[in-house]
Scaffold this active site. Structure first.
Site, PDB file in Angstrom:
ATOM      1  N   ALA A 162       0.853  -1.191   0.000  1.00  0.00           N
ATOM      2  CA  ALA A 162       0.000   0.000   0.000  1.00  0.00           C
ATOM      3  C   ALA A 162       0.887   1.239   0.000  1.00  0.00           C
ATOM      4  O   ALA A 162       2.038   1.185   0.465  1.00  0.00           O
ATOM      5  CB  ALA A 162      -0.882  -0.025   1.237  1.00  0.00           C
ATOM      6  N   GLY A 222       0.656  -5.044   1.080  1.00  0.00           N
ATOM      7  CA  GLY A 222      -0.476  -5.155   0.156  1.00  0.00           C
ATOM      8  C   GLY A 222      -0.085  -5.811  -1.160  1.00  0.00           C
ATOM      9  O   GLY A 222      -0.925  -6.426  -1.827  1.00  0.00           O
ATOM     10  N   GLU A 264      -0.326  -9.360  -0.480  1.00  0.00           N
ATOM     11  CA  GLU A 264      -1.752  -9.676  -0.292  1.00  0.00           C
ATOM     12  C   GLU A 264      -2.481  -9.747  -1.636  1.00  0.00           C
ATOM     13  O   GLU A 264      -3.350 -10.587  -1.847  1.00  0.00           O
ATOM     14  CB  GLU A 264      -2.391  -8.640   0.633  1.00  0.00           C
ATOM     15  CG  GLU A 264      -1.843  -8.764   2.051  1.00  0.00           C
ATOM     16  CD  GLU A 264      -2.357  -7.699   2.983  1.00  0.00           C
ATOM     17  OE1 GLU A 264      -1.982  -6.533   2.783  1.00  0.00           O
ATOM     18  OE2 GLU A 264      -3.134  -8.016   3.888  1.00  0.00           O
ATOM     19  N   GLU A 266       3.880  -4.990   7.495  1.00  0.00           N
ATOM     20  CA  GLU A 266       2.991  -3.962   8.072  1.00  0.00           C
ATOM     21  C   GLU A 266       3.264  -3.720   9.558  1.00  0.00           C
ATOM     22  O   GLU A 266       3.136  -2.611  10.056  1.00  0.00           O
ATOM     23  CB  GLU A 266       1.524  -4.380   7.894  1.00  0.00           C
ATOM     24  CG  GLU A 266       0.991  -4.222   6.481  1.00  0.00           C
ATOM     25  CD  GLU A 266       1.236  -5.435   5.599  1.00  0.00           C
ATOM     26  OE1 GLU A 266       2.131  -6.254   5.926  1.00  0.00           O
ATOM     27  OE2 GLU A 266       0.553  -5.572   4.581  1.00  0.00           O
TER      28      GLU A 266
HETATM   29  C1  LIG Z   1      -9.988   5.494  10.087  1.00  0.00           C
HETATM   30  C2  LIG Z   1      -9.856   4.035  10.177  1.00  0.00           C
HETATM   31  C3  LIG Z   1      -9.597   3.376   8.885  1.00  0.00           C
HETATM   32  C4  LIG Z   1      -8.976   2.067   9.077  1.00  0.00           C
HETATM   33  C5  LIG Z   1      -8.833   1.181   7.913  1.00  0.00           C
HETATM   34  C6  LIG Z   1      -7.996   1.689   6.806  1.00  0.00           C
HETATM   35  C7  LIG Z   1      -7.501   0.570   5.992  1.00  0.00           C
HETATM   36  C8  LIG Z   1      -6.634   1.043   4.916  1.00  0.00           C
HETATM   37  C9  LIG Z   1      -5.487   0.157   4.628  1.00  0.00           C
HETATM   38  C10 LIG Z   1      -5.853  -1.064   3.880  1.00  0.00           C
HETATM   39  C11 LIG Z   1      -5.013  -2.254   4.123  1.00  0.00           C
HETATM   40  C12 LIG Z   1      -3.610  -2.020   4.044  1.00  0.00           C
HETATM   41  C13 LIG Z   1      -2.861  -3.324   4.107  1.00  0.00           C
HETATM   42  C14 LIG Z   1      -1.561  -3.148   3.487  1.00  0.00           C
HETATM   43  C15 LIG Z   1      -0.670  -2.376   4.058  1.00  0.00           C
HETATM   44  C16 LIG Z   1       0.627  -2.166   3.414  1.00  0.00           C
HETATM   45  O1  LIG Z   1       0.944  -2.651   2.366  1.00  0.00           O
HETATM   46  S1  LIG Z   1       1.655  -1.145   4.244  1.00  0.00           S
HETATM   47  C17 LIG Z   1       3.103  -1.148   3.221  1.00  0.00           C
HETATM   48  C18 LIG Z   1       3.866  -2.399   3.336  1.00  0.00           C
HETATM   49  N1  LIG Z   1       5.084  -2.294   2.603  1.00  0.00           N
HETATM   50  C19 LIG Z   1       6.230  -1.981   3.147  1.00  0.00           C
HETATM   51  O2  LIG Z   1       6.342  -1.796   4.330  1.00  0.00           O
HETATM   52  C20 LIG Z   1       7.411  -1.849   2.221  1.00  0.00           C
HETATM   53  C21 LIG Z   1       8.099  -0.557   2.468  1.00  0.00           C
HETATM   54  N2  LIG Z   1       9.202  -0.364   1.566  1.00  0.00           N
HETATM   55  C22 LIG Z   1      10.389  -0.982   1.707  1.00  0.00           C
HETATM   56  O3  LIG Z   1      10.615  -1.790   2.563  1.00  0.00           O
HETATM   57  C23 LIG Z   1      11.464  -0.594   0.736  1.00  0.00           C
HETATM   58  O4  LIG Z   1      11.163   0.674   0.265  1.00  0.00           O
HETATM   59  C24 LIG Z   1      11.617  -1.567  -0.458  1.00  0.00           C
HETATM   60  C25 LIG Z   1      10.300  -1.763  -1.166  1.00  0.00           C
HETATM   61  C26 LIG Z   1      12.170  -2.901   0.052  1.00  0.00           C
HETATM   62  C27 LIG Z   1      12.629  -0.962  -1.461  1.00  0.00           C
HETATM   63  O5  LIG Z   1      13.829  -0.676  -0.767  1.00  0.00           O
HETATM   64  P1  LIG Z   1      14.953   0.238  -1.466  1.00  0.00           P
HETATM   65  O6  LIG Z   1      15.201  -0.230  -2.811  1.00  0.00           O
HETATM   66  O7  LIG Z   1      16.087   0.294  -0.490  1.00  0.00           O
HETATM   67  O8  LIG Z   1      14.321   1.677  -1.616  1.00  0.00           O
HETATM   68  P2  LIG Z   1      13.823   2.711  -0.525  1.00  0.00           P
HETATM   69  O9  LIG Z   1      14.807   3.812  -0.424  1.00  0.00           O
HETATM   70  O10 LIG Z   1      13.443   2.050   0.731  1.00  0.00           O
HETATM   71  O11 LIG Z   1      12.464   3.250  -1.183  1.00  0.00           O
HETATM   72  C28 LIG Z   1      12.490   3.950  -2.413  1.00  0.00           C
HETATM   73  C29 LIG Z   1      11.417   4.991  -2.378  1.00  0.00           C
HETATM   74  O12 LIG Z   1      10.142   4.362  -2.358  1.00  0.00           O
HETATM   75  C30 LIG Z   1       9.364   4.830  -1.261  1.00  0.00           C
HETATM   76  N3  LIG Z   1       8.515   3.736  -0.810  1.00  0.00           N
HETATM   77  C31 LIG Z   1       8.893   2.479  -0.597  1.00  0.00           C
HETATM   78  N4  LIG Z   1       7.838   1.737  -0.247  1.00  0.00           N
HETATM   79  C32 LIG Z   1       6.763   2.547  -0.263  1.00  0.00           C
HETATM   80  C33 LIG Z   1       5.362   2.361   0.027  1.00  0.00           C
HETATM   81  N5  LIG Z   1       4.868   1.174   0.353  1.00  0.00           N
HETATM   82  N6  LIG Z   1       4.567   3.434  -0.057  1.00  0.00           N
HETATM   83  C34 LIG Z   1       5.041   4.644  -0.407  1.00  0.00           C
HETATM   84  N7  LIG Z   1       6.350   4.883  -0.697  1.00  0.00           N
HETATM   85  C35 LIG Z   1       7.194   3.839  -0.620  1.00  0.00           C
HETATM   86  C36 LIG Z   1      10.401   5.247  -0.240  1.00  0.00           C
HETATM   87  O13 LIG Z   1       9.862   6.162   0.663  1.00  0.00           O
HETATM   88  C37 LIG Z   1      11.461   5.854  -1.132  1.00  0.00           C
HETATM   89  O14 LIG Z   1      10.999   7.137  -1.473  1.00  0.00           O
HETATM   90  P3  LIG Z   1      12.037   8.303  -1.717  1.00  0.00           P
HETATM   91  O15 LIG Z   1      12.813   8.418  -0.446  1.00  0.00           O
HETATM   92  O16 LIG Z   1      11.204   9.489  -1.999  1.00  0.00           O
HETATM   93  O17 LIG Z   1      12.908   7.871  -2.856  1.00  0.00           O
END
Ligand SMILES: CCCCCCCCCCCCC/C=C/C(=O)SCCNC(=O)CCNC(=O)[C@H](O)C(C)(C)COP(=O)(O)OP(=O)(O)OC[C@H]1O[C@@H](n2cnc3c(N)ncnc32)[C@H](O)[C@@H]1OP(=O)(O)O
Length: 741
Positions: free
Chosen positions: A61, A100, A103, A123
């Protein structure tokens, strides 16, 4: 944000296109919903393959959306409609399938990954749980124990491990998209064995089974994964996460959601998942952990007061490095460099030290290689007593004893042998980098690289720029640190830099509270309940009380004029607590001597036990100085420690030693055990409320006027006067601070 194409006649290829990690933003979700609907309507399409642009399936997500109002198609129904689709859906996983993203793949009927892919449900590290069905589908696929482990730790697994666990159906050596298309063709009854050209149900040449029914592949249709030992497994997991997570809510909620997958039908389990997510999603802990995620990434985007920054400065390539000194720090640094593929010339002053350093470094590398099933890169190491072996290194990291004169000597000796353009870095934990640079013939090429012990384990690296350090030298140290898999933060030069400058005030408050009536156990317990991995007194015992004692002696705080029987509690014009010095005089240096603030079974052992002698010692001390002990609450411990840290953090921002509050928080998260679910001391101050912090500091300063560090900083006052803006806006207030005050 999702590209649709029909390939191989009958396959719809849906490509997620949202660089850099193809996160599931509202636009991507909209694109997927539209593409799936199109594929299901198109009679030519018999199967659907999902992939991500640039060989990255999906990073989950879009975390940025969590802090705003969520719009666009929700994830849960989107994934459900994929799973319910009447055409086979195959996920082609390259790069990452996280959160996500995984998922989404679990909603598909088949999953193919290539060898380099990493999969996981991280997450929990963002204070959440996998609320797009992950807590219900994964246990139905791989069982409760394995799902619990993955979901509560957020650990990423390799494609190979995912295959063993049963998360993916196939691991492809080459392109996962190609392999997924072949699988899709075989599933819809087109044999791809190249020997048979017919559409068949069972190909007689390759015996692939084609024309598979989809219901058994729909994880949501599977019954709850109950087993007789499920309760015991979940209870054990709960106990484990409670102990490990130190007050973090998400791991506990993850266990509760997975338990529902064992007990309840899918739809009820999804309700439970949703309820738990609602609570987490709104929590301050989730906000703190998501803040920490972005703060960590922003720390790499360093900038210097002169305007040079990460994206306008080139780092030099480092192939060969020297490490001077093979004590605890030098050993860890050498190991980290070698693991990053850099040749290391390691130097010691005498043969005995060299030999013991060599043994230790070799053993650490061998243990690491054994764990990873590879051979140790020992060929990258040279151990020597001769500085001349450093003549062709690109950079040197000095890690000798923390003594300015010794370091100066080493620096000037290095200039005699190094190439004119080699960088000189110091691992000092707080000495003046400018003073060291001044003895060299290359001030622009001198920077601090402050690693934390043990350097091959701890993630933090403070890269310290002096007044003459060149942007190129900073860029090189930052890039080298990143290669060593460190979280690097660029900081300015002052005594203790950021981390240790703040630590001093935290330590001061802790020992003052002992004088006033607390015990080490009470202070540590309050800090551990707050979420610290270890209380401050246990940390002191671990790192050794003698280290600070030596620094205080060198800085003139302890001298011959100090009364050995009743040492003064007032030095250099402010309150001073002589308790740590008195412990050192008794030879109580901590774990290494088996006695410190706590008692240990033997020197070097780790289990801290209360020591009645310390209680008596503290009582005698208070009596000697006429201090009437009072009860100190956990709240007071946290306020005095955390707000003293934040207050100094504000001063550090005023002095431009740190570029942003995020940088300070990253330092505390990765170097000092600050609990991630509390964001960092600066974030915590913002979350408690800056006006509350100001009020508390004013109160404590009134009660302790002899502790100037408790006086609220100018920046804190300014921010409160300007309406306590959110932390992301503090930077702009700092910019104008000088002209406004
Ligand atoms: C009011 C009540 C409401 C309640 C209900 C609401 C429900 C709504 C939600 C619905 C359900 C959600 C369920 C799912 C949840 C999720 O998926 S949460 C996200 C899970 N994913 C992660 O945690 C992965 C995070 N990212 C990483 O671990 C790493 O970035 C990577 C993918 C392994 C890549 O690593 P690397 O190559 O070292 O690059 P980075 O420098 O880390 O990242 C590059 C840029 O990308 C941005 N980024 C990475 N992941 C995300 C992301 N998931 N979302 C947005 N942005 C992301 C990161 O910030 C970097 O950005 P810049 O610094 O600008 O380059």
């Amino acid at each position: 944000m999702a590209r649709y194409a029909r390939v191989k006649g009958s396959i719809a290829l849906i490509t997620l296109t949202n660089p850099p990690v193809n996160a599931l933003s509202a636009a991507v979700r909209r694109g997927i919903v539209e593409s799936v609907s199109r594929a299901l309507k198109d009679e030519q399409v018999k199967a659907v393959v999902f992939c991500g642009e640039n060989e990255k399936f999906c990073g989950g997500a879009d975390i940025k959306e969590f802090s705003g109002s969520m719009s666009g198609p929700p994830l849960v129904p989107m994934i459900h409609s994929i799973e319910a689709g009447e055409k086979p859906m195959v996920a082609a996983i390259e790069g990452v399938a996280l959160g996500g993203g995984l998922e989404l793949a679990l909603g598909c009927h088949y999953r193919v990954a290539n060898t380099k892919a990493r999969l996981g449900l991280p997450e929990v590290t963002l204070g959440l749980l996998p609320a797009a069905g992950g807590t219900q589908r994964l246990p139905r696929l791989i069982g409760i124990p394995a799902a619990l482990e993955l979901i509560t730790t957020g650990r990423h697994v390799s494609a190979q491990e995912a295959l063993q666990l049963g998360i993916v159906d196939q691991v492809a050596q080459g392109s996962a998209v190609q392999a997924a298309m072949e699988l899709a063709l075989s599933v819809i009854g087109v044999c791809v064995c190249m020997l048979c050209v017919y559409v068949v149900c069972v190909c007689i040449y390759c015996v692939c089974v084609t024309g598979q029914p989809l219901n058994p592949r729909r994880l949501s249709l599977r019954a709850p994964v109950w087993a007789p030992d499920v309760d015991g497994v979940c209870d054990a997991a709960l106990a484990q996460v409670k102990q490990r997570s130190r007050g973090a809510m998400a791991p506990v909620a993850c266990v509760q959601a997975v338990r529902a997958a064992a007990m309840l039908p899918y739809s009820k389990g999804m309700e439970r998942e949703r309820q738990l997510m609602d609570t987490l999603f709104r929590s301050g802990q989730a906000r703190a952990m998501q803040y920490a995620f972005f703060a960590q990434r922003n720390a790499g985007k360093w900038s210097l007061p002169n305007g040079s920054q990460w994206n306008n400065t080139r780092a030099r390539d480092v192939q060969r490095a020297g490490v001077i000194g093979l004590g605890t720090m030098g050993r860890g640094i050498a190991v980290s460099l070698v693991k990053a593929g850099i040749s290391v010339v390691a130097i010691e002053m005498d043969a005995k030290q060299l030999e013991s350093g060599k043994k230790a470094v070799t053993a650490m590398l061998q243990r690491d290689a054994q764990r990873r099933g590879v051979s140790p890169p020992l060929h990258l190491l040279t151990f020597t007593l001769s500085f001349h072996q450093l003549r062709d290194v690109d950079l040197v990291i000095e890690a000798v004893f923390e003594d300015m004169n010794l370091k100066k000597r080493v620096f000037s000796d290095l200039c005699k042998v190094l190439r004119a353009n080699a960088l000189i870095c110091t691992n000092t934990s707080g000495l003046n980098v400018d003073e060291l640079a001044a003895v060299t013939d290359r001030q622009p090429l001198v920077v601090g690289m402050h690693f934390f012990a043990p350097a091959h384990v701890m993630k933090l690296l403070e890269v310290v720029y002096g007044s003459r350090s060149s942007p190129e030298a900073v860029a090189t140290a930052m890039a080298l640190g990143k290669r060593m898999e460190k979280v690097c933060v660029a900081v300015g030069n002052c005594s203790g830099f950021v981390g240790n400058r703040m630590l001093k005030l935290y330590l001061d408050q802790s020992v003052y509270m002992l004088e006033e009536g607390a015990t080490p156990e009470q202070v540590d317990q309050a800090l551990e309940e707050f979420g610290f991995a270890m209380g401050i007194f246990k940390v002191s015992d671990l790192s050794g009380l003698d280290v600070g004692w030596r620094v205080r002696k060198a800085s003139g705080l302890i001298g011959p004029d100090v009364d050995p029987v009743k040492p003064s509690r007032w030095r250099l014009g402010r309150r001073y607590c002589p308790l740590p010095d008195m412990l050192c005089q008794q030879g109580r240096f901590g774990q290494k001597t088996g006695r410190g603030w706590y008692l240990y079974d033997s020197p070097g052992s780790k289990e801290a036990k209360s020591d009645p002698e310390i209680q008596t010692f503290l009582e005698d001390y208070r009596r000697k100085y006429g201090i009437i002990p009072r009860r100190i609450t956990s709240q007071e411990v946290i306020e005095r420690c955390a707000f003293a840290l934040a207050n100094e953090g504000f001063r550090i921002l005023e002095d431009r030693i740190a570029a942003s509050p995020e940088d300070i928080d990253v330092i505390y998260l990765f170097g000092y055990g600050w609990p991630r679910h509390r964001g960092g001391p600066m974030f915590y101050a913002g979350q408690v409320g800056l006006s509350v912090v100001l009020e508390k500091l004013e109160h404590y300063h009134r009660v302790h006027p002899d502790v100037p560090s408790l006086e609220p900083s100018r920046l804190l006052r300014r921010l409160v006067a300007e309406g306590s803006p959110p932390i992301q806006q503090w930077k702009s207030h700092i910019k104008n601070l000088r002209s406004h005050l």
